[in-house]
Design a protein around this motif. Structure first.
Motif, PDB file in Angstrom:
ATOM      1  N   HIS A   1     -11.923  -8.070  -7.563  1.00  9.64           N
ATOM      2  CA  HIS A   1     -12.242  -8.831  -6.352  1.00  9.64           C
ATOM      3  C   HIS A   1     -11.404 -10.097  -6.196  1.00  9.64           C
ATOM      4  CE1 HIS A   1     -14.776 -10.610  -9.487  1.00  9.64           C
ATOM      5  NE2 HIS A   1     -14.791 -11.717  -8.765  1.00  9.64           N
ATOM      6  N   THR A   2     -10.387 -10.251  -7.043  1.00 13.22           N
ATOM      7  CA  THR A   2      -9.486 -11.394  -6.871  1.00 13.22           C
ATOM      8  C   THR A   2      -8.046 -10.894  -6.813  1.00 13.22           C
ATOM      9  OG1 THR A   2      -9.214 -11.707  -9.251  1.00 13.22           O
ATOM     10  CG2 THR A   2     -10.987 -12.959  -8.190  1.00 13.22           C
ATOM     11  N   ILE A   3      -7.200 -11.688  -6.187  1.00 15.03           N
ATOM     12  CA  ILE A   3      -5.792 -11.329  -6.091  1.00 15.03           C
ATOM     13  C   ILE A   3      -5.176 -11.275  -7.492  1.00 15.03           C
ATOM     14  CG2 ILE A   3      -3.542 -12.136  -5.227  1.00 15.03           C
ATOM     15  CD1 ILE A   3      -5.162 -13.303  -2.804  1.00 15.03           C
ATOM     16  N   ASP A   4      -5.597 -12.178  -8.366  1.00 14.76           N
ATOM     17  CA  ASP A   4      -5.089 -12.204  -9.747  1.00 14.76           C
ATOM     18  C   ASP A   4      -5.306 -10.880 -10.460  1.00 14.76           C
ATOM     19  OD1 ASP A   4      -4.203 -14.725  -9.569  1.00 14.76           O
ATOM     20  OD2 ASP A   4      -5.779 -15.657 -10.791  1.00 14.76           O
ATOM     21  N   ASN A   5      -6.413 -10.244 -10.111  1.00 16.54           N
ATOM     22  CA  ASN A   5      -6.808  -9.028 -10.805  1.00 16.54           C
ATOM     23  C   ASN A   5      -6.408  -7.769 -10.033  1.00 16.54           C
ATOM     24  OD1 ASN A   5      -7.917  -8.292 -13.208  1.00 16.54           O
ATOM     25  ND2 ASN A   5     -10.010  -8.123 -12.457  1.00 16.54           N
ATOM     26  N   PHE A   6      -5.614  -7.981  -8.985  1.00 13.97           N
ATOM     27  CA  PHE A   6      -5.237  -6.859  -8.128  1.00 13.97           C
ATOM     28  C   PHE A   6      -3.809  -6.435  -8.426  1.00 13.97           C
ATOM     29  CE2 PHE A   6      -3.453  -4.834  -4.444  1.00 13.97           C
ATOM     30  CZ  PHE A   6      -4.469  -4.019  -3.989  1.00 13.97           C
ATOM     31  N   ARG A   7      -3.639  -5.198  -8.802  1.00 14.02           N
ATOM     32  CA  ARG A   7      -2.294  -4.653  -9.037  1.00 14.02           C
ATOM     33  C   ARG A   7      -2.178  -3.293  -8.364  1.00 14.02           C
ATOM     34  NH1 ARG A   7      -0.781  -3.573 -14.837  1.00 14.02           N
ATOM     35  NH2 ARG A   7       0.793  -2.173 -14.017  1.00 14.02           N
ATOM     36  N   TRP A   8      -1.224  -3.190  -7.459  1.00 12.76           N
ATOM     37  CA  TRP A   8      -1.011  -1.908  -6.771  1.00 12.76           C
ATOM     38  C   TRP A   8      -0.652  -0.815  -7.779  1.00 12.76           C
ATOM     39  CZ3 TRP A   8      -2.094  -1.306  -1.725  1.00 12.76           C
ATOM     40  CH2 TRP A   8      -2.049  -2.415  -0.878  1.00 12.76           C
ATOM     41  N   ILE A   9      -1.173   0.352  -7.556  1.00 12.39           N
ATOM     42  CA  ILE A   9      -0.741   1.560  -8.272  1.00 12.39           C
ATOM     43  C   ILE A   9       0.695   1.881  -7.828  1.00 12.39           C
ATOM     44  CG2 ILE A   9      -1.114   4.083  -8.340  1.00 12.39           C
ATOM     45  CD1 ILE A   9      -3.472   3.014  -9.730  1.00 12.39           C
ATOM     46  N   GLU A  10       1.478   2.443  -8.707  1.00  9.06           N
ATOM     47  CA  GLU A  10       2.834   2.855  -8.344  1.00  9.06           C
ATOM     48  C   GLU A  10       2.790   3.821  -7.158  1.00  9.06           C
ATOM     49  OE1 GLU A  10       2.032   2.629 -11.658  1.00  9.06           O
ATOM     50  OE2 GLU A  10       3.279   0.840 -11.906  1.00  9.06           O
ATOM     51  N   GLY A  11       3.595   3.525  -6.174  1.00  8.04           N
ATOM     52  CA  GLY A  11       3.694   4.421  -5.013  1.00  8.04           C
ATOM     53  C   GLY A  11       2.577   4.238  -3.997  1.00  8.04           C
ATOM     54  N   ALA A  12       1.652   3.321  -4.218  1.00  6.20           N
ATOM     55  CA  ALA A  12       0.514   3.178  -3.286  1.00  6.20           C
ATOM     56  C   ALA A  12       0.979   2.612  -1.948  1.00  6.20           C
ATOM     57  CB  ALA A  12      -0.575   2.303  -3.898  1.00  6.20           C
ATOM     58  N   ARG A  13       1.711   1.519  -1.988  1.00  3.55           N
ATOM     59  CA  ARG A  13       2.181   0.934  -0.727  1.00  3.55           C
ATOM     60  C   ARG A  13       3.116   1.894  -0.003  1.00  3.55           C
ATOM     61  NH1 ARG A  13       3.797  -4.848  -3.197  1.00  3.55           N
ATOM     62  NH2 ARG A  13       4.165  -3.440  -4.941  1.00  3.55           N
ATOM     63  N   GLU A  14       3.968   2.545  -0.777  1.00  2.00           N
ATOM     64  CA  GLU A  14       4.913   3.493  -0.182  1.00  2.00           C
ATOM     65  C   GLU A  14       4.165   4.693   0.422  1.00  2.00           C
ATOM     66  OE1 GLU A  14       5.032   2.128  -3.202  1.00  2.00           O
ATOM     67  OE2 GLU A  14       6.872   0.923  -3.172  1.00  2.00           O
ATOM     68  N   SER A  15       3.043   5.049  -0.190  1.00  2.00           N
ATOM     69  CA  SER A  15       2.232   6.155   0.350  1.00  2.00           C
ATOM     70  C   SER A  15       1.648   5.777   1.702  1.00  2.00           C
ATOM     71  CB  SER A  15       1.095   6.507  -0.620  1.00  2.00           C
ATOM     72  OG  SER A  15       1.608   7.115  -1.783  1.00  2.00           O
ATOM     73  N   ILE A  16       1.145   4.542   1.800  1.00  2.00           N
ATOM     74  CA  ILE A  16       0.565   4.083   3.067  1.00  2.00           C
ATOM     75  C   ILE A  16       1.649   4.051   4.142  1.00  2.00           C
ATOM     76  CG2 ILE A  16      -0.498   2.089   4.217  1.00  2.00           C
ATOM     77  CD1 ILE A  16      -1.952   1.600   1.461  1.00  2.00           C
ATOM     78  N   LEU A  17       2.829   3.554   3.778  1.00  2.00           N
ATOM     79  CA  LEU A  17       3.943   3.521   4.725  1.00  2.00           C
ATOM     80  C   LEU A  17       4.322   4.937   5.175  1.00  2.00           C
ATOM     81  CD1 LEU A  17       6.125   1.853   6.205  1.00  2.00           C
ATOM     82  CD2 LEU A  17       7.565   2.088   4.159  1.00  2.00           C
ATOM     83  N   ALA A  18       4.340   5.867   4.228  1.00  2.00           N
ATOM     84  CA  ALA A  18       4.699   7.256   4.561  1.00  2.00           C
ATOM     85  C   ALA A  18       3.688   7.840   5.545  1.00  2.00           C
ATOM     86  CB  ALA A  18       4.761   8.104   3.288  1.00  2.00           C
ATOM     87  N   CYS A  19       2.414   7.515   5.352  1.00  2.00           N
ATOM     88  CA  CYS A  19       1.371   7.983   6.290  1.00  2.00           C
ATOM     89  C   CYS A  19       1.582   7.373   7.671  1.00  2.00           C
ATOM     90  CB  CYS A  19      -0.025   7.600   5.788  1.00  2.00           C
ATOM     91  SG  CYS A  19      -0.539   8.446   4.299  1.00  2.00           S
ATOM     92  N   ASN A  20       1.847   6.061   7.700  1.00  2.00           N
ATOM     93  CA  ASN A  20       2.105   5.383   8.979  1.00  2.00           C
ATOM     94  C   ASN A  20       3.262   6.063   9.709  1.00  2.00           C
ATOM     95  OD1 ASN A  20       1.656   2.089   7.433  1.00  2.00           O
ATOM     96  ND2 ASN A  20       0.117   3.350   8.436  1.00  2.00           N
ATOM     97  N   GLU A  21       4.319   6.318   8.979  1.00  2.00           N
ATOM     98  CA  GLU A  21       5.523   6.862   9.605  1.00  2.00           C
ATOM     99  C   GLU A  21       5.359   8.317  10.031  1.00  2.00           C
ATOM    100  OE1 GLU A  21       8.592   5.835   6.772  1.00  2.00           O
ATOM    101  OE2 GLU A  21       8.900   3.879   7.753  1.00  2.00           O
ATOM    102  N   ALA A  22       4.453   9.029   9.363  1.00  2.00           N
ATOM    103  CA  ALA A  22       4.214  10.435   9.721  1.00  2.00           C
ATOM    104  C   ALA A  22       3.163  10.568  10.820  1.00  2.00           C
ATOM    105  CB  ALA A  22       3.800  11.229   8.484  1.00  2.00           C
ATOM    106  N   GLY A  23       2.671   9.421  11.334  1.00  2.00           N
ATOM    107  CA  GLY A  23       1.718   9.466  12.444  1.00  2.00           C
ATOM    108  C   GLY A  23       0.274   9.656  12.033  1.00  2.00           C
ATOM    109  N   TYR A  24      -0.004   9.483  10.760  1.00  2.00           N
ATOM    110  CA  TYR A  24      -1.387   9.585  10.290  1.00  2.00           C
ATOM    111  C   TYR A  24      -2.104   8.250  10.457  1.00  2.00           C
ATOM    112  CZ  TYR A  24      -0.733  14.069   7.848  1.00  2.00           C
ATOM    113  OH  TYR A  24      -0.522  15.391   7.534  1.00  2.00           O
TER     114      TYR A  24
END
Ligand SMILES: [Mg+2]
Ligand SMILES: [Zn+2]
Length: 184
Positions: free
Chosen positions: A36-59
């Motif tokens: 619940h804090t930014i300090d304790n938040f670490r993206w999984i590998e490929g997570a941001r890129e996955s969201i971008l891929a969904c955005n770009e594919a129209g999902y």
């Protein structure tokens, strides 16, 4: 007459979009327990890129997350909202975004009286997914969920969408084979 009414009210399938429903902890970010804090938040590998891929594919992109730490008094809803704002800001820097984040703040054994209950939104219940399906023009047959627990799969099944298990590594490896190319 009722048939006609339903047709008038329903969004035509051609105008609906497929959606990906992501679990949060253990799928988008490492699950260190009650993150619940930014300090304790670490993206999984490929997570941001996955969201971008969904955005770009129209999902449409949704997060559906059990946040029982709120019912248990571990952190507040506003702390969670601040973290989600940080996630969106981080995504925005790469041109990506989540369309909506649904969360369940309840738990049957919570300490916060008004959140202490069994509910229909806490996964494995499908409530969060079903509500998003009512509020957004979603092509449910083309949509799916990615989660890291059996309860995620159960929620997807109960909502009538496909569910895929992510068990670590790069999230793109689970996502990309399931994304269909943009429909023009
Ligand atoms: Mg999880
Ligand atoms: Zn709930």
């Amino acid at each position: 007459m009722r048939d006609l009414q339903q047709k008038v009210n329903a969004v035509p399938r051609a105008l609906c979009r497929p959606a990906v429903f992501f679990d949060r902890d253990g799928v988008l970010n490492y699950d260190f327990g009650y993150v619940h804090t930014i300090d304790n938040f670490r993206w999984i590998e490929g997570a941001r890129e996955s969201i971008l891929a969904c955005n770009e594919a129209g999902y449409l992109v949704f997060v559906v997350t059990n946040q029982s730490g709120i019912a248990k008094g571990v952190y507040t809803e506003s702390a969670m909202r601040a973290l989600h704002a940080y996630m969106q800001e981080d995504l925005r820097e790469m041109g990506a975004h989540v369309d909506a984040i649904a969360f369940c703040p309840h738990h049957p054994e919570g300490l916060v009286p008004e959140l202490r209950r069994a509910c229909s939104c806490r996964k494995p219940e499908p409530g969060m997914i079903l509500r998003l399906c009512r509020e957004w023009p979603i092509d449910r047959a083309a949509s799916f969920l990615i989660g890291d627990k059996p309860s995620d799969m159960q929620a997807a099944e109960a909502a009538g969408i496909a569910g895929y298990l992510f068990s670590g590594g790069n999230l793109l490896d689970v996502l990309l084979p399931r994304l269909r190319p943009p429909q023009v």
